[in-house]
Design an enzyme around this catalytic site. Structure first.
Site, PDB file in Angstrom:
ATOM      1  N   HIS A 162      52.520  43.558  48.585  1.00 51.88           N
ATOM      2  CA  HIS A 162      51.182  42.967  48.571  1.00 51.88           C
ATOM      3  C   HIS A 162      50.085  44.018  48.739  1.00 51.88           C
ATOM      4  O   HIS A 162      49.137  44.036  47.971  1.00 51.88           O
ATOM      5  CB  HIS A 162      51.054  41.871  49.640  1.00 51.88           C
ATOM      6  CG  HIS A 162      51.874  40.648  49.358  1.00 51.88           C
ATOM      7  ND1 HIS A 162      53.243  40.705  49.276  1.00 51.88           N
ATOM      8  CD2 HIS A 162      51.519  39.369  49.133  1.00 51.88           C
ATOM      9  CE1 HIS A 162      53.693  39.477  49.007  1.00 51.88           C
ATOM     10  NE2 HIS A 162      52.674  38.657  48.914  1.00 51.88           N
ATOM     11  N   SER A 193      59.692  47.247  51.585  1.00 51.17           N
ATOM     12  CA  SER A 193      58.727  46.837  50.562  1.00 51.17           C
ATOM     13  C   SER A 193      57.301  47.075  51.037  1.00 51.17           C
ATOM     14  O   SER A 193      57.016  46.999  52.235  1.00 51.17           O
ATOM     15  CB  SER A 193      58.899  45.352  50.274  1.00 51.17           C
ATOM     16  OG  SER A 193      58.572  44.608  51.424  1.00 51.17           O
ATOM     17  N   HIS A 194      56.413  47.370  50.121  1.00 56.57           N
ATOM     18  CA  HIS A 194      54.984  47.361  50.419  1.00 56.57           C
ATOM     19  C   HIS A 194      54.261  46.727  49.244  1.00 56.57           C
ATOM     20  O   HIS A 194      53.346  47.303  48.657  1.00 56.57           O
ATOM     21  CB  HIS A 194      54.468  48.776  50.713  1.00 56.57           C
ATOM     22  CG  HIS A 194      53.623  48.821  51.942  1.00 56.57           C
ATOM     23  ND1 HIS A 194      52.539  49.637  52.097  1.00 56.57           N
ATOM     24  CD2 HIS A 194      53.705  48.114  53.098  1.00 56.57           C
ATOM     25  CE1 HIS A 194      51.992  49.434  53.290  1.00 56.57           C
ATOM     26  NE2 HIS A 194      52.688  48.512  53.914  1.00 56.57           N
ATOM     27  N   HIS A 216      58.102  38.172  58.145  1.00 58.45           N
ATOM     28  CA  HIS A 216      58.354  39.606  58.052  1.00 58.45           C
ATOM     29  C   HIS A 216      59.084  40.145  59.289  1.00 58.45           C
ATOM     30  O   HIS A 216      59.965  40.981  59.183  1.00 58.45           O
ATOM     31  CB  HIS A 216      57.004  40.311  57.872  1.00 58.45           C
ATOM     32  CG  HIS A 216      57.122  41.750  57.525  1.00 58.45           C
ATOM     33  ND1 HIS A 216      57.312  42.177  56.229  1.00 58.45           N
ATOM     34  CD2 HIS A 216      57.091  42.860  58.293  1.00 58.45           C
ATOM     35  CE1 HIS A 216      57.387  43.484  56.211  1.00 58.45           C
ATOM     36  NE2 HIS A 216      57.262  43.932  57.452  1.00 58.45           N
ATOM     37  N   ASN A 241      69.180  47.628  51.390  1.00 57.62           N
ATOM     38  CA  ASN A 241      68.715  46.719  50.349  1.00 57.62           C
ATOM     39  C   ASN A 241      67.376  46.109  50.687  1.00 57.62           C
ATOM     40  O   ASN A 241      67.020  45.917  51.843  1.00 57.62           O
ATOM     41  CB  ASN A 241      69.745  45.617  50.099  1.00 57.62           C
ATOM     42  CG  ASN A 241      69.822  44.668  51.281  1.00 57.62           C
ATOM     43  OD1 ASN A 241      69.446  43.516  51.206  1.00 57.62           O
ATOM     44  ND2 ASN A 241      70.290  45.178  52.416  1.00 57.62           N
ATOM     45  N   GLN A 300      45.196  49.339  55.058  1.00 53.93           N
ATOM     46  CA  GLN A 300      45.368  50.562  55.818  1.00 53.93           C
ATOM     47  C   GLN A 300      45.200  51.774  54.911  1.00 53.93           C
ATOM     48  O   GLN A 300      45.559  51.739  53.751  1.00 53.93           O
ATOM     49  CB  GLN A 300      46.755  50.660  56.432  1.00 53.93           C
ATOM     50  CG  GLN A 300      47.160  49.478  57.239  1.00 53.93           C
ATOM     51  CD  GLN A 300      48.146  48.620  56.497  1.00 53.93           C
ATOM     52  OE1 GLN A 300      47.824  47.996  55.500  1.00 53.93           O
ATOM     53  NE2 GLN A 300      49.365  48.587  56.983  1.00 53.93           N
ATOM     54  N   ARG A 352      58.555  57.009  58.753  1.00 46.98           N
ATOM     55  CA  ARG A 352      58.571  56.878  60.220  1.00 46.98           C
ATOM     56  C   ARG A 352      59.819  56.145  60.691  1.00 46.98           C
ATOM     57  O   ARG A 352      60.394  56.478  61.718  1.00 46.98           O
ATOM     58  CB  ARG A 352      57.317  56.156  60.716  1.00 46.98           C
ATOM     59  CG  ARG A 352      56.090  57.041  60.734  1.00 46.98           C
ATOM     60  CD  ARG A 352      54.935  56.412  61.494  1.00 46.98           C
ATOM     61  NE  ARG A 352      54.440  55.183  60.893  1.00 46.98           N
ATOM     62  CZ  ARG A 352      53.698  55.113  59.795  1.00 46.98           C
ATOM     63  NH1 ARG A 352      53.356  56.216  59.152  1.00 46.98           N
ATOM     64  NH2 ARG A 352      53.283  53.941  59.322  1.00 46.98           N
ATOM     65  N   LYS A 384      66.875  53.937  54.853  1.00 46.43           N
ATOM     66  CA  LYS A 384      66.401  52.553  54.753  1.00 46.43           C
ATOM     67  C   LYS A 384      65.431  52.405  53.590  1.00 46.43           C
ATOM     68  O   LYS A 384      64.800  53.371  53.182  1.00 46.43           O
ATOM     69  CB  LYS A 384      65.678  52.158  56.044  1.00 46.43           C
ATOM     70  CG  LYS A 384      65.374  50.684  56.102  1.00 46.43           C
ATOM     71  CD  LYS A 384      64.651  50.273  57.368  1.00 46.43           C
ATOM     72  CE  LYS A 384      64.403  48.778  57.308  1.00 46.43           C
ATOM     73  NZ  LYS A 384      63.320  48.368  58.157  1.00 46.43           N
ATOM     74  N   ASN A 398      65.560  45.015  54.199  1.00 42.84           N
ATOM     75  CA  ASN A 398      64.264  44.415  54.392  1.00 42.84           C
ATOM     76  C   ASN A 398      64.161  43.201  53.461  1.00 42.84           C
ATOM     77  O   ASN A 398      64.725  43.226  52.376  1.00 42.84           O
ATOM     78  CB  ASN A 398      63.235  45.508  54.045  1.00 42.84           C
ATOM     79  CG  ASN A 398      61.819  45.008  53.956  1.00 42.84           C
ATOM     80  OD1 ASN A 398      61.204  45.084  52.898  1.00 42.84           O
ATOM     81  ND2 ASN A 398      61.298  44.495  55.036  1.00 42.84           N
TER      82      ASN A 398
END
Ligand SMILES: Nc1ncnc2c1ncn2[C@@H]1O[C@H](COP(=O)(O)OP(=O)(O)O)[C@@H](O)[C@H]1O
Ligand SMILES: [Mg+2]
Lengths: 224, 78, 728, 78
Positions: free
Chosen positions: C92, C89-90, C44, C488, C235, C111, C86, C526
């Site tokens: 998982h 991905s989130h 990552h 992308n 989180q 952010r 931008k 990303n």
């Protein structure tokens, strides 16, 4: 006319309402919630947004702000107080308006255009409105107005129901009720008719190239 | 000491959340649930050793902030 | 503590990576130091499998101010305005806890954008769920959509667009990609590179808790049977605090105090402090006793690896700490000077007056391994030679099935849960070709859209990669904007498998080819690998988020038919390409054959011609033809405009089915007034653009020659009701 | 019969609401509150006379719908 928009931590329609007011020639000031004095003003606006993240109950924490005591004084003297969306929720929590705004019936946030009908043209807010229906946007999670029978009766008897959700031709039907509000109520006034709380956002409809320009009628009516 | 408080909607007040939960359970095949009412639960850590004083504090907090007495009730449970 | 093999593996590092660390450190690392390496060297943060190939992407044109390498990309939209955007991905976290996973995804990308000095003005989201009949899908859909809305609505940024897709390959690995776009002043953009020694390092925002420790390594690890049991601490987002942080940062940015700033995203304090100081070729020393903590007795390891949300790290001009602190206190946020920049070129961590870690920054930031993973090329699938028999498949039934298909039907159920009008500048809302946002107080605006095509990308990655860029470009063109640049998000399975690595390499090649040809560079992005469970990966799913510029929002174009009796003209040739179309896959169940071909010359020529027609005010509606073919596109124009249409049959008909459902690329439909038709045709001819009149608008019904006629009311029912039916 | 359930966030999970409530109490001059954690409370009316069976039903409901075990715990209180 002089107006004052109060900013709470988490307000997010403060800029939009200020722009609309300025566009229609209100002399507007912004005020941080921690202030203890209102400037000289005719109208106080509690804007939409998520004051304090909508935590605990919507509007409940903003209702404890320092400036609220001054807003109450202002309204007791007959000054105008307008709460839009989260502002309406704050007015309810301060006790300036009756009832409660529950979560939308389907428990979903709703952002869409709705039609509303002005059901009371005797207040300062709507007296000049000629339109049969207004196309305004709503964007909220807790706009499901509820009150017990006695309160509803009182609201009806005193002509305090300001706005109702309706269809494009003005019919007030269950189908045109977006959030489950009792009696299709979208906005109410206090007994003296100087305090207005409503869920829809007229400040998002003040440009002819955007989906609706019907906010114009509200601000123009208020100004005259 | 830690005080626990339950806040519930008054009986006459509609509870859309409870209703949707009941319907969802029904859709999931759990048919023996007649009603669900949702409330709030708070754990308050009060800097106070005397249980009675702590409870008084909690009462005060419930009245001043945690509940809207027009539509809600509260109960201090421990 | 002795570093065992087990500990090394737990940190997502291989034994050879560990021995490399050993060499770089010239000693054994302690556990905290190993934690730093694991955070910085995982996929990552280090892009170790992708770096080599990402270099192929074009990243510059006349409008690019900042390409990849910063928190977000920056483009010039004239005057003194810049757009910063931008996608990230989130995936998982959203599968494990859909509400919080999706919400914190939105928080994180916001952010990235405001850390550079921009006020966010629009959000978009790309969602890929498993098939609707999968037992988890409903719950994930509900949770993810409420989470995205819950965060964006609260902070007051309109969510104006997105894409939603269902496919069985996402059953155990959903995709949630969030994009954010912000507006900044060109001369007031903030970067992450530190400058100067002995400058205060300042922590602001929320307190640090034990959230998501090892989140970044989790994001790069495959799921297995146990991972639902493992229950890593996910989180929790606090959009209210983020709103305060946004306002406080923008307030501080008006002053000349910040040298550099970086949000604490994946790998929190570790990656932010290391990236800032290593980019500046400095050293950094942090005193961990000063880190604001939410819980008692947090260890240095936990503080450094926590992924608590809503936090930022800044390097300030010396002596300006108090001025800055005042602003953060006003907004009720934590503010703490936790360290200084040094000239040691090491990161030094102190805790309770002891040095607890000391590592050369270069080792952490620049010496991460770069892999040239094995990959295999994917050949173009062979055409289906045998003639497919359509007997028994009535056009009307297929058509109804297609517009009621979850991947084609309206996503209103989703975007009505997103506040898409707050800020009062949304000039084209979700549900159109692209969204349009006016630049506040001005006449100009931007257009934006997100697109992906996992089916095409799986069938032939190179073509798929080109196609998504072209589709995105088409969407931006359709509303009348000049496409400028893209971001992308590359979602794939495990790069350690050569087939999947091949999908990655060739999709990137395709993206690169199209971007080069269209002068449509990549400014940020990303990579998300390891989207697989028990060895089964998702379909390759690169997603493209594009931004175009609009000179005058009064001249924007929508896809709704505007009136009766106008000509419907199709731009671009219909060959009747049906393999990999929704018709073949979902109706006939035929899954072989190549995807439609992309001809970049036609793509550009057709698009630029559409823009010319819009600017000359010769067209009333524009829509690109994509999934579902000609008929799906026309029906959407009817539905949006509440106007019917009559479709003619062309003279030399390939096959009626292939004509109406074929998914040939680079095509558009335009609505033109009868009396302007000649003028339009002249321009088309002059530009060498293939076109034909395919029908006429009319009152109330959509009619296909003698095949069928359906009222707009019925059409709407088919188009709008899928989600309500599914969820009740 | 009626079953009451309390759902709380796990200890290490951030509770933004509780945090804001605590700060607000502080601003209102109530200074002796160290921490507030907010949870949910449910009253479930189950069509079942046997208390043990009702509790089993409630357990099932908690697991399947009312809580997400990754971040929340539940307790059946009566
Ligand atoms: N998750 C989502 N959030 C917001 N808008 C969405 C979402 N999914 C789809 N939409 C909206 O629905 C519209 C249609 O999307 P799509 O089917 O991808 O159309 P197209 O083929 O024209 O790109 C777009 O305007 C998009 O913004
Ligand atoms: Mg699209």
């Amino acid at each position: 006319m002089k107006s004052t928009v109060i900013i709470f931590p988490g307000s997010n329609c403060d800029r939009d309402i200020a722009n609309a007011l300025q566009k229609y020639n209100f002399q507007n000031k912004m005020l941080w919630h921690n202030e203890t004095e209102l400037p000289k003003t005719d109208l106080v606006v509690l804007p939409g947004g998520f004051s304090y993240g909508d935590y605990l109950r919507t509007g409940s924490i903003a209702a404890k702000s320092k400036i609220i005591t001054e807003v109450i004084k202002h309204s007791n003297k007959g000054g105008l107080v307008l709460g839009i969306c989260n502002g309406f929720q704050i007015l309810i929590e301060t006790g300036l308006l009756p009832g409660i705004l529950l979560r939308n019936k389907k428990l979903k946030f709703i952002s869409k255009d709705v039609y509303v009908k002005v059901t009371n043209k005797n207040s300062k807010y709507f007296k000049e409105i000629k339109q049969k229906v207004l196309k305004w946007h709503i964007a909220h999670n807790e706009g499901n107005f509820f009150a017990n029978k006695n309160i509803i009766k009182k609201l009806q008897d005193n002509d305090q129901i300001a706005l109702k959700y309706c269809d494009a031709s003005g019919g007030i039907k269950q189908d045109s009720n977006p959030n489950g509000s009792i009696e299709n109520i979208a906005g109410i006034l206090n007994e003296q008719k100087n305090i207005l709380g409503m869920m829809p956002h007229p400040e998002r409809a003040v440009n002819e190239d955007i989906y609706s320009n019907d906010g114009k009628f509200f601000f123009e009516s208020l100004l005259t | 000491m830690k005080i626990s408080v339950i806040v519930t909607l008054k009986k006459e007040v509609l509870d859309p959340q409870g209703k949707v939960i009941q319907q969802t359970l029904n859709n999931m095949g759990i048919k023996n649930v007649n009603e669900v009412r949702q409330g709030k639960y708070f754990e308050i850590e009060i800097n106070e050793k005397d249980p009675n004083k702590a409870k008084d504090s909690a009462e005060d907090i419930c009245k001043k902030l945690l509940t809207n007495s027009i539509v809600e009730n509260y109960k201090i449970i421990s | 503590m002795k570093i065992s093999e087990k500990i090394i593996k737990k940190h997502g590092l291989t034994l050879s990576e560990y021995s490399e660390i050993n060499k770089l450190m010239e000693r054994d690392p302690n556990l905290l130091e190993l934690g730093l390496f694991s955070a910085m060297w995982n996929e990552h943060c280090s892009y170790k499998s992708s770096k080599k190939h990402l270099k192929k992407l074009p990243t510059k044109n006349k409008k690019v101010i900042q390409g990849p390498g910063e928190n977000a990309g920056v483009i010039d939209i004239d005057d003194d305005d810049a757009i910063i955007f931008k996608i990230e991905s989130h995936n998982h976290p959203s599968f494990l806890e859909p509400y919080q996973g999706a919400a914190t995804g939105v928080g994180g990308i916001l952010r990235d954008v405001f850390t550079m000095g921009a006020r966010p003005i629009a959000n978009l989201n790309v969602l890929h769920f498993g098939e609707p009949s999968n037992s988890k899908t409903k719950n994930l859909l509900n949770g993810v959509v409420s989470g995205i809305g819950g965060y964006g609505n609260c902070i007051g940024i309109p969510t104006v667009g997105g894409e939603t897709n269902f496919d069985e390959s996402y059953n155990e690995n959903i995709l949630v990609n969030a994009m954010s776009i912000g507006l900044a002043k060109k001369n007031n953009i903030f970067y992450s590179k530190a400058k100067g020694i002995n400058k205060p390092v300042v922590y602001v925002g929320s307190k640090t808790g034990r959230d998501g420790i090892h989140g970044a390594s989790m994001a790069s690890a495959e799921f297995d049977e146990n991972s639902e049991e493992k229950k890593p601490t996910v989180q929790v987002g606090d959009p209210f605090t983020e709103k305060l942080l946004l306002e406080a940062c923008l307030e501080l940015m008006k002053k000349n105090i910040i040298i550099s700033i970086q949000d604490m995203g994946a790998a929190g304090l570790t990656s932010s402090s290391i990236e800032m100081s290593s980019k500046g070729n400095l050293g950094i020393e942090l005193n961990l006793d000063k880190v604001p903590c939410r819980e008692l007795n947090m260890t240095p390891y936990e503080m450094m690896l926590s992924e608590s949300q809503e936090r930022m790290l800044m390097i300030l001009e010396s002596g300006k700490e108090n001025e800055a602190q005042k602003i953060f206190l006003k907004w009720g946020l934590d503010f703490s000077v936790i360290g200084i920049t040094t000239n040691t070129k090491n990161i030094v961590l102190k805790y309770k007056n002891k040095e607890v870690a000391n590592v050369p920054l270069k080792a952490l930031a620049d010496k991460a391994p770069v892999y040239d993973r094995k990959w295999i090329s994917h050949k173009l699938p062979k055409k289906i030679k045998k003639k497919v028999n359509y007997n028994g498949y009535k056009i009307k039934d297929i058509f109804k099935k297609i517009i009621n298909h979850p991947n084609i039907c309206s996503k209103k159920w989703i975007w009505e849960q997103y506040d898409h009008t707050v800020m009062a500048d949304t000039f084209i809302r979700p549900g159109e070709n692209a969204a349009v946002i006016r630049i506040h107080g001005k006449n100009k605006g931007i257009a934006t859209s997100v697109d992906s095509s996992p089916i095409y990308c799986e069938s032939h990655p190179l073509t798929g990669g080109k196609q998504i860029v072209c589709e995105n470009w088409r969407n931006l063109v359709s509303v009348g904007s000049t496409p400028i640049a893209i971001t992308n998000c590359l979602n794939f399975g495990s790069p350690e498998k050569k087939e999947i690595m091949g999908q990655f390499v060739e999709c990137v090649q395709g993206i690169s080819d199209a971007c080069n040809y269209l002068d449509f560079p990549v400014v940020s992005g990303n990579v998300s690998f390891y989207n697989e469970t028990n060895g089964r990966g998702i379909k390759p799913t690169p997603t493209i988020g594009g931004v175009g510029k609009i000179n005058n929002v009064k001249k924007i174009m929508t896809c709704a038919f505007k009136k009766e009796n106008s000509n419907i003209i199709k731009i671009g040739k219909t060959e009747g390409h049906v393999t990999q179309s929704i018709f073949y896959r979902e109706v006939l169940g035929i899954k072989d054959g190549p995807p439609p071909e992309i001809n970049l010359f036609n793509e550009k020529n057709n698009g630029l011609t559409i823009l010319e027609l819009i600017r000359k005010e010769l067209v009333m509606a524009v829509h690109d033809i994509s999934k579902g073919g000609l008929i799906a596109a026309i029906s959407k124009m009817c539905i949006m405009g509440n106007i019917g249409a009559k479709i003619y049959l062309p003279k030399k008909l390939i096959s009626l089915h292939n004509y109406v459902f074929g998914e040939d690329q680079s095509r558009y439909l335009i609505e033109v007034e009868e009396k302007l038709t000649n003028d339009v045709q002249k321009i088309l001819e002059k530009n060498g653009v293939y076109s034909e009149i395919v029908g006429k608008t009319q009152n109330n019904n959509l009619e296909l020659d003698k095949e069928f006629s359906i009222s707009i009311e019925d059409l709407k029912r088919e188009y709008f009701n899928w989600f309500d039916k599914y969820l009740n």
